[in-house]
Design a protein around this motif. Structure first.
Motif: not given
Length: 171
Positions: A152-156
């Motif tokens: 989730k932290n790397e999604k962007a």
């Protein structure tokens, strides 16, 4: 993941295999030029040129961030080379294969040994195969949840990389 197809028109002059490899090498050089300083840009070996041909180039940063450019050519449309850009992180692949392998193995074991909830399947070998296939459904649900939690932290940053790679190969 929703992927847009990018269409390249191939040169009708000369050998198709050479034209495909040249185009793939040009895209690889373009990606290395734009992303090579920050990302690892790798390509797999060229496959056998037959009725259909495919090739992959991966742009990755660590285990969690990555994109893959997939080349597909079919002899039914010899002048068209299709490119697709999809998300491809090492950790995402590990999560997917690890969880699905466990679910398929457990589903096949339960069905083969006539255990609940898959005891209704007929035979032994057929039941094992069907049990493995049935277990893929909850496995995919667990995979999507696990990926959303772990990545989730790397999604962007992944979405931005996908957009940048699409723009680079569209030119």
């Amino acid at each position: 993941m929703n992927s847009e197809k990018i269409i390249y028109k191939l040169d009708n002059n000369g050998d198709k295999e050479t034209s495909l490899k040249t185009t793939a090498n040009d895209v690889l050089a373009k990606l290395k030029n734009q992303f090579g300083h920050e990302y690892d840009v790798t390509a797999n070996e060229f496959g056998i040129f037959d009725k259909d041909w495919s090739h992959e180039i991966k742009v990755r940063k660590g285990n969690k961030i990555g994109a893959e450019v997939g080349f597909k050519w079919e002899q039914s449309q010899p002048e068209v080379l299709t490119l697709e850009v999809d998300e491809s992180s090492k950790m995402g692949s590990q999560i997917t294969y690890g969880i699905l392998l466990i679910f398929v193995a457990v589903g096949a074991y339960l069905a083969y040994n006539d255990m609940a909830p898959l005891e209704f399947l007929p035979g032994k070998k057929i039941a094992g195969g069907l049990g493995g296939l049935i277990a893929i459904i909850p496995g995919m649900i667990v995979v999507s949840i696990a990926k959303s939690l772990f990545l989730k932290n790397e999604k962007a940053q992944n979405v931005q990389l996908l957009n940048d790679v699409r723009q680079a190969v569209s030119k």
